[in-house]
Design an enzyme around this catalytic site. Structure first.
Site, PDB file in Angstrom:
ATOM      1  N   CYS A  65       0.827  -1.219   0.000  1.00 59.43           N
ATOM      2  CA  CYS A  65       0.000   0.000   0.000  1.00 59.43           C
ATOM      3  C   CYS A  65       0.858   1.265   0.000  1.00 59.43           C
ATOM      4  O   CYS A  65       1.873   1.348   0.697  1.00 59.43           O
ATOM      5  CB  CYS A  65      -0.923  -0.007   1.220  1.00 59.43           C
ATOM      6  N   CYS A  69       0.538   4.572   6.965  1.00 55.77           N
ATOM      7  CA  CYS A  69      -0.094   4.395   8.282  1.00 55.77           C
ATOM      8  C   CYS A  69       0.862   3.635   9.216  1.00 55.77           C
ATOM      9  O   CYS A  69       1.254   2.497   8.909  1.00 55.77           O
ATOM     10  CB  CYS A  69      -1.414   3.645   8.132  1.00 55.77           C
ATOM     11  N   CYS A  72       0.400  -0.168  10.280  1.00 56.73           N
ATOM     12  CA  CYS A  72      -0.125  -1.159   9.337  1.00 56.73           C
ATOM     13  C   CYS A  72       0.925  -2.098   8.753  1.00 56.73           C
ATOM     14  O   CYS A  72       1.967  -1.658   8.238  1.00 56.73           O
ATOM     15  CB  CYS A  72      -0.868  -0.444   8.211  1.00 56.73           C
ATOM     16  N   CYS A 109     -17.029  -8.286   5.110  1.00 59.48           N
ATOM     17  CA  CYS A 109     -16.278  -7.038   4.960  1.00 59.48           C
ATOM     18  C   CYS A 109     -15.010  -7.301   4.152  1.00 59.48           C
ATOM     19  O   CYS A 109     -14.151  -8.070   4.585  1.00 59.48           O
ATOM     20  CB  CYS A 109     -15.857  -6.499   6.319  1.00 59.48           C
ATOM     21  N   CYS A 140     -19.845  -5.038   3.139  1.00 58.49           N
ATOM     22  CA  CYS A 140     -19.035  -3.902   3.584  1.00 58.49           C
ATOM     23  C   CYS A 140     -17.723  -3.945   2.809  1.00 58.49           C
ATOM     24  O   CYS A 140     -17.202  -5.025   2.530  1.00 58.49           O
ATOM     25  CB  CYS A 140     -18.758  -4.009   5.082  1.00 58.49           C
ATOM     26  N   CYS A 200     -19.188   2.988   8.452  1.00 54.12           N
ATOM     27  CA  CYS A 200     -18.486   2.257   9.500  1.00 54.12           C
ATOM     28  C   CYS A 200     -17.202   3.029   9.749  1.00 54.12           C
ATOM     29  O   CYS A 200     -16.336   3.083   8.864  1.00 54.12           O
ATOM     30  CB  CYS A 200     -18.196   0.831   9.042  1.00 54.12           C
ATOM     31  N   ARG A 272     -18.178  -1.886  17.660  1.00 51.91           N
ATOM     32  CA  ARG A 272     -17.518  -3.174  17.432  1.00 51.91           C
ATOM     33  C   ARG A 272     -16.204  -3.290  18.193  1.00 51.91           C
ATOM     34  O   ARG A 272     -15.307  -2.453  18.044  1.00 51.91           O
ATOM     35  CB  ARG A 272     -17.270  -3.400  15.934  1.00 51.91           C
TER      36      ARG A 272
END
Ligand code: SAM
Ligand code: DTB
Ligand code: SF4
Length: 339
Positions: A65, A69, A72, A109, A140, A200, A272
């Protein structure tokens, strides 16, 4: 008990969008027993307290990616040893979704390690949404930033929810991510809302932030024009090779306080208990449910990291007398007005 509850005419705590940081901080700082009782009473006003919704995750495009972040495993900026892969086949996604449905998940998801989806991938993405929807599951996706055009296509394909987390407070944000801004995240959330897709949105606890950052993250969510229908609260899973691999442990009580404040600020939303459950005791998870969490990720894997799995969760639910929401049932919001 300190701090009066404001009740609407229906007897339910009011849905508000005007929380001040100080007010929310005062809730966070209540004596623990007062805070979790208050959260549990609010929870009961909107939900059956013994029902838990389960979502299953699948990484449909892993690693490599472009975003940085700090938490991650999938960022190309960090050396985490994760093998990157291309977008997987639609048929494979549907086979996995069928398995998740049989194991009792009501929502599927699908997550991709992208800054944003490319036009050339949208046909396959929409086919995944259509296929999962046809299985009778809620759908999702989490694909990074979206334009209004992307959100309209996803809505037309039948997408129910879009996950896009703000992750932390605006103040702490640039210590975690530099390749896109807090405002970028809010723009995508607004595009998702505009298209009529449910939101979400939550964040991560344990990234070296202060208590006030946890509170302000929740205030940002609660003061959106509509509350996210789903609020994932993740406990950081420290990943070797990321800048946050040694972020340090957070006091579990602080985590439970965060769940309780999420419940109080967004009374009708599903909260959640998300990543990090493999490191939580049964007692800590029980406290999170008492504080108002009413959803989990099910299955042995999240996107790239471990999750407790079916047997362990079945045993936990049995011990606590919790009943999973069945496929086809929706997470009820008793008399919830517009949120
Ligand atoms: N690339 C997309 C995006 O970031 O919007 C979707 C996938 S991303 C992995 C989804 C969310 O998972 C992140 O926003 C973050 O809140 C959470 N997450 C990722 N890695 C995590 C970790 N190591 N521990 C806890 N939560 C994590
Ligand atoms: C969310 O808030 N947590 C999920 C989901 N949304 C996409 C992802 C958790 C990822 C945990 C780390 C991993 O498996 O790589
Ligand atoms: Fe990419 Fe999402 Fe991981 Fe950030 S959290 S590096 S956007 S996959």
């Amino acid at each position: 008990m300190t701090g009066q509850m404001d009740h609407s005419i229906s007897g339910q705590p009011e849905i508000r969008h005007d929380w001040s940081s100080a007010e929310a901080r005062a809730l966070y700082d209540l004596p623990f027993n007062d805070l979790i009782l208050k959260a549990q009473l609010t929870h009961r006003a909107y939900f059956d307290p013994n029902r838990i919704q389960r979502s299953q995750l699948l990484s449909i495009k892993t690693g490599g990616c472009a975003e940085d972040c700090g938490y991650c495993s999938q960022s190309a900026h960090h050396n985490t040893g994760l093998k990157a892969s291309k977008l997987i086949e639609v048929e494979r996604v549907l086979a996995e979704a069928r398995r998740a449905r049989e194991a009792g998940s009501t929502r599927y998801c699908m997550g991709a390690a992208w800054r944003s989806p490319k036009e050339r991938d949208m046909d396959a993405i929409c086919a995944m949404v259509e296929g999962v929807k046809a299985l009778g599951m809620e759908t999702c996706m989490t694909l990074g930033m979206l334009t209004p055009k992307d959100t309209i296509r996803l809505k037309d394909a039948g997408l129910d929810y879009y996950n896009h987390n703000i992750d932390t407070s605006e103040r702490h944000y640039d210590k975690i991510i530099t390749t896109r801004t807090f405002a970028d995240r809010l723009d995508t959330l607004a595009n998702v809302r505009e298209a009529g897709i449910k939101v979400c949105c939550g964040g991560i606890v344990g990234m070296g932030e202060e208590a006030l950052d946890r509170v302000d993250m929740l205030v940002t969510l609660a003061n959106l024009p509509e509350h996210p229908e789903s609020v994932p609260i993740n406990l950081l899973i420290p990943v070797a090779g990321t800048p946050l691999e040694n972020a340090g442990d957070i006091d579990p009580i602080e985590f439970v306080r965060t769940i309780a404040v999420a419940r109080l600020l967004m009374p009708a939303s599903t909260v959640r208990l998300s990543a990090g459950r493999t490191e939580m005791s049964a007692e800590m998870q029980a406290l999170c449910f008492f504080a108002g969490a009413n959803s989990i990720f099910a299955g042995e894997t999240l996107l790239t990291k471990d999750n407790p799995g079916e047997d362990e969760d079945a045993s936990l639910f049995r011990r606590l007398g919790l009943k999973p929401l069945q496929p086809g049932e929706v997470c009820e919001r008793r008399n919830a007005e517009s949120v």
